[in-house]
Every structure is written in C-alpha cells, then in structure tokens.
Design an enzyme around this catalytic site. Structure first.
Site, PDB file in Angstrom:
ATOM      1  N   LYS A 351      26.619 -34.311  -7.016  1.00 10.13           N
ATOM      2  CA  LYS A 351      25.727 -33.353  -6.367  1.00 10.13           C
ATOM      3  C   LYS A 351      25.772 -32.032  -7.138  1.00 10.13           C
ATOM      4  O   LYS A 351      26.793 -31.353  -7.142  1.00 10.13           O
ATOM      5  CB  LYS A 351      26.156 -33.132  -4.918  1.00 10.13           C
ATOM      6  CG  LYS A 351      26.057 -34.384  -4.054  1.00 10.13           C
ATOM      7  CD  LYS A 351      26.580 -34.119  -2.647  1.00 10.13           C
ATOM      8  CE  LYS A 351      26.588 -35.394  -1.815  1.00 10.13           C
ATOM      9  NZ  LYS A 351      25.246 -35.888  -1.482  1.00 10.13           N
ATOM     10  N   ARG A 428      24.977 -45.987   2.753  1.00  7.17           N
ATOM     11  CA  ARG A 428      24.384 -47.262   3.161  1.00  7.17           C
ATOM     12  C   ARG A 428      25.228 -48.452   2.693  1.00  7.17           C
ATOM     13  O   ARG A 428      25.216 -49.512   3.324  1.00  7.17           O
ATOM     14  CB  ARG A 428      22.949 -47.361   2.640  1.00  7.17           C
ATOM     15  CG  ARG A 428      22.819 -47.348   1.135  1.00  7.17           C
ATOM     16  CD  ARG A 428      21.416 -46.972   0.677  1.00  7.17           C
ATOM     17  NE  ARG A 428      21.138 -45.552   0.908  1.00  7.17           N
ATOM     18  CZ  ARG A 428      19.964 -44.982   0.662  1.00  7.17           C
ATOM     19  NH1 ARG A 428      18.965 -45.703   0.193  1.00  7.17           N
ATOM     20  NH2 ARG A 428      19.787 -43.688   0.882  1.00  7.17           N
TER      21      ARG A 428
END
Length: 569
Positions: A351, A428
């Site tokens: 990030k 996920r």
C-alpha cells in the site's frame, strides 16, 4: 472440512485479557464495568507481547466506569440530580404568539423556571434540529443543570435516540456529573414497543458515549457518570429487560472497538485467538473453542489462507467458537465469518501513495472484531434454539522472502485454484477458507473490510451487502433497522465474473477497479454451497471513524439482532 465445524473441545490457558471486562448486577439496576488493561496481569501480558514484537507497549492506569440504570415515572420538575437531559424535536420547540412553548412538558419546565428556559433556549438558537444541544444552568429545578438535545423530525429514529444518549453522556463528561436523567419532551405517538426500543437506544448511546479507549494514553480522565435515570418511558420487567439487553450488546460493541483500536504490535493473531478463547471460557456454559495452528491448517488444506500468512513472523491462528444453548432443541444452525487480518501491508503489492492508509491497516480485522464482539454479547444474552459458529482466519499480510508473490497459484480448501494477481486482495483468500468450512449450517454471514470500492460507492458510514437470497437480505436489513447500523444492498452482477477468469487457474483474486466490491463478492460466492443462504457484508467504510480517529464497533449490534431473529427467544 466439516470436521472443523461443531468442535466441542478446547484447551484454555491462564493468559490474561488486555481487553475490557464487563460485569452486570441484576436487571433493574445494573452496572457496566470496564476493566482497564493496566492491572498487574494485563501489564504482564503487555510485556510478553512486547518481547515478541519489540513494541514495549504498556497500558495506563485508569479506573473502570460503572453506570447504574433505572427506568422511572416521576415528575421531571421533582427529579433531583446533576443534569436533566430533555430530547426535543423541532415540533416540540414550536412557540405561540408570546414566544412561549406549546409543548406541555416544556411549558411546565419553563413555568417552574419563570420563563428562563424559553428565554435561554432562544438566546442559544436552539430549535430542536438533529445534532443541536445546549446545557443551561438555571435555578428553580431539582436538577443542577438542564440539557436540551435536538432530535430533528417528530418521527425520530433509533439513531436519534442513540444520539440523545451520547449527548447526555457528553454533557456529563463536560460538567463532571455523576447522576443524570434523560426524558423525551413528547411521547405522543410512541407505542409501548417504540418506548421500549427508545429506552434501549438511549441506553446504548449513554454507555458508548461514556466509554473512552484510553489504554494507550499516558494520561486520561476518569469517567464520572455513575447513574442514569430514564424517565417517562415506562417501568417494570419489560423495560428493565430492554435496558439490560442494550448493555449486553454494548459489551460486545466495546470489545469490537478495542480489538480494532489495538495496534498490530499488540494485537497479533495469537492474541486475537486468546481473546476468542477468553470468551469461550467466560461463557463456558454455552461456548466451546477450537483454535487451529499452522500445522493443523495444513492438514486441512487451507492453502489460500496459509499463503497469505506465510510472510509474517507472527503465525496464523484459525479461530472457531461454537455457541450452543445449554438446553432445548436446536432449530437453526448459522455461521458468522469475520476477516481477521491483524495487519495488512498489502504484501508485495504494498500500500503506497495518498489514500492508501497503511497506518490504519490494523482495522483490517474489523470483520473479526464484529464477529467476536457479537459472540461476547450473545454469551451474556444466551438466545435459545440457535447454534452459532464464529469463524476467524487470523493472520498478517506482510512482506518477506517466504511471502506470497504476484503470479503465484494457490489452492483453496475446496480444491479450486487461484492465480494471485494482487497480493493486496488477500482478505478474500482467507475468507474463502472460513466460508468453505461452514457448509453444515443453513445460513452464513461474512463480514470484511474488503474493498475500497465499497467505500467509494457508499461512503464512510454505510456498509454494502451482497447476497443471492432475498429472504436473507430482508432478515439482515430488518436487524440493521433495529440496531441503527446502515446497510445497502448492492447487485451481484454475474456478467462481471468474466474479469475474474484466469488463463492458467480457475480464477484470479481480483478483477480490477471497475465494480471491485461486486467482483470481490462474486469471488466469495465460489466457496458457498448452493444449499446455504449466504451474505457478504463489506464494512470497509463504517468500521472506522475518521472524525473521532477511533473504531466504531460496527456490525456487532446487527449481528446480535439477526441471531436473535433466528432464535426461539
């Protein structure tokens, strides 16, 4: 994988909690006790964590606030205490030709104060709009001060009454008050049921408004509020039960907030697992726990989960709590699955850049916090007729030579293969395992801080929900309307699955920016049995308050309400 479900055995360690403990006395006048993380045992725990993570973080010394609640029917003029708080709508503040209140209760208070209330509220420009509040020190009442809080429209919502409780708590902090009362200027149009729900919402607001997470501050003020009377909404066992219920849910919300607020050098996957076991040991009459280590997860072929965790020095812990009522027939079996990334660096797709908020990625276990907070609350409420499984695949997404790489192909626990095209779409991958192991239940709700796309679509205060089941959508939305937490159903557009196809595996783990929240939900759908009703809740926005720079505990209240709707209580 069904072997993971319904495990009834667990081993517990004398490992002290660094989070808040709650104790309740009888329903009529109960107390909410927040145990600080600065006790001798908590300091030992903080020190043990520090040795592992080099954080050297210790908690501050503070006393636990206790609030006793009572529902009363007395004349507001006669009530004696520090602050009398009156919630008023814009309609309640209507004046006659002489600038006097038309509302009977405000008329009575104003008359007792020789017109000073109407005069002072005019000077303060108080009109009853939502969010308005003013505290007045006026002689002539049994209370030392009177606080007016705006409720907005006459058809005030759960959120408005919760804000009333929060405003009363804020007034108590400001005035260093120890005993306050809350009343509504008008209860016209409120049915007996609405009065009960209003009392519950007021209690929730007051408790959460009083609570401050000061564990990591070197200095903090002690809460002064000791008692709160709810006036004019009824008395007796029903309202007592509602107030007690609200306090039980608040215990879960506060745990959820503390879990999210805790920094990653304190809340590791191992510590999160210990907190889960603490819930099971505290409520051992209805809870069991099973914590799987890395080797056990390997045996169960949890490849997608373990690959995410591979780069971290803090090993993964797979958490499974099982709630079973101590007696009675089980009518339904349901599961709550929470994303449990105690820190998310993004992995090799790290990030970076404006808006990436890597410093806030401790909140990437907000789904797990909601699930465990709900577990704590349900341990106190003890609903009948429903078995609930709480699943968290806890780990960190870090960077190292052993970490997951872009382009890797991994195998999920149901045998499907996934080409990793973005290591920052890791949640996920872990959720797929939690969902897959729950095929023995009738309904699954998973919660995750999954996509920035959902925040872009719905903003910071609304969670997106995705489900193929209209019935489940109605159930959960109805629960959210009671809790006051905002949800919005988004489409599961099957045609978007084309962007998730891989040339070398069954699927990729992200389909790019367009419709990112939808493709994430479609990915999770691949791991759900068609016979199971399933919902995905993306709470990336409302899990954190930028304004307060604090966790919200979002999701706990709605989950508890939903479980109760599936119980025989």
């Amino acid at each position: 994988m069904n072997g993971v479900l319904c495990s009834s055995s667990s081993s517990f360690h004398s490992y002290p909690s660094i989070f808040t403990k709650f104790q309740s006395s009888p329903i009529w006048s109960f107390s909410i006790s927040v145990t600080p993380l600065c006790s001798r045992r908590a300091k030992r725990m903080a020190h043990s964590i520090a040795r592992d993570t080099l954080g050297l973080t210790h908690t501050n010394q503070s006393d636990a606030p206790k609030i006793s609640f009572a529902a009363k029917e007395i004349d507001l003029v006669e009530w004696k205490g520090d602050i009398l708080t009156v919630g008023a709508t814009e309609k309640d503040l209507a004046r006659d030709g002489n600038s006097k209140f038309q509302n009977p209760l405000l008329q009575k208070l104003d008359s007792k104060l020789s017109g000073l209330l109407s005069e002072a509220s005019s000077e303060e420009d108080f009109s009853g709009k939502a969010g308005q509040s003013t505290i007045l020190r006026l002689p002539g009442l049994g209370s030392k001060r009177i606080a007016l809080v705006g409720l907005g429209s006459p058809t005030s919502s759960t959120a408005a009454y919760r804000c009333l409780g929060e405003a009363a708590a804020a007034a108590a902090k400001s005035a260093q008050a120890s005993n306050i009362a809350i009343a509504l200027a008008s209860t016209d149009g409120l049915s007996a049921e609405l009065k009960l729900s209003s009392a519950s919402a007021i209690t929730t607001g007051a408790v959460l408004g009083t609570f401050e997470d000061n564990r990591f501050k070197s200095e903090s003020k002690k809460p002064t509020l000791k008692s709160l009377d709810i006036l004019g909404l009824g008395t007796g066992p029903e309202i007592e039960k509602k107030i007690k219920y609200a306090a039980d849910v608040c215990a879960g919300v506060i745990l959820g907030r503390e879990l999210v607020n805790a920094p990653a050098n304190v809340l590791t996957p191992a510590v999160l697992a210990e907190e889960a076991k603490k819930i099971a040991s505290t409520y051992s009459d209805v809870f069991s726990a099973n914590i799987l280590d890395v080797e056990q997860c390997k045996e169960l072929k949890m490849g997608s989960y373990l690959r995410v965790a591979a780069a971290s020095a803090n090993p993964a812990h797979f958490i499974h709590l099982c709630y079973k009522p101590s007696s009675g027939e089980i009518k339904k079996k349901i599961a709550l699955v929470g994303k449990g990334l105690t820190f998310d660096s993004g992995g090799y797709n790290i990030k970076t850049g404006p808006g990436c908020s890597i410093e806030l990625m401790k909140f990437d276990m907000g789904g797990a916090a909601a699930v465990l907070g709900a577990a704590k609350a349900l341990g106190q409420i003890k609903p009948a007729g429903v078995e609930v499984h709480f699943i968290v695949a806890a780990c960190e997404n870090m960077i190292s030579g052993t970490g997951m790489r872009p382009g890797d192909i991994i195998t999920a626990s149901n045998g499907k293969t996934i080409e990793v095209n973005n290591t920052d779409a890791e949640g996920r991958l872990t959720l797929s395992v939690g969902i897959s192991c729950n095929q023995g239940v009738e309904k699954i709700v998973d919660l995750a801080t999954l996509t920035g796309a959902c925040v872009v679509a719905l903003g910071p205060s609304i969670a997106g929900i995705f489900t193929p089941s209209d019935d489940l959508a109605k159930e959960v939305v109805a629960a959210s309307e009671v809790s006051g937490e905002k949800l919005w159903r988004l489409p599961m557009e099957d045609s978007y699955w084309d962007s998730m196809k891989s040339g070398v595996a069954d699927m990729v783990n992200t389909g790019g920016r367009p419709g990112g929240a939808i493709t994430a939900a479609l990915f999770l759908k691949q791991f759900v049995n068609e016979k199971v009703q399933w919902m995905h809740i993306d709470l990336a926005g409302p899990v954190w308050s930028d304004k307060k720079k604090n966790a919200t505990g979002f999701g706990v209240s709605t989950l508890v309400e939903w479980v109760l709707k599936n119980s025989t209580n």
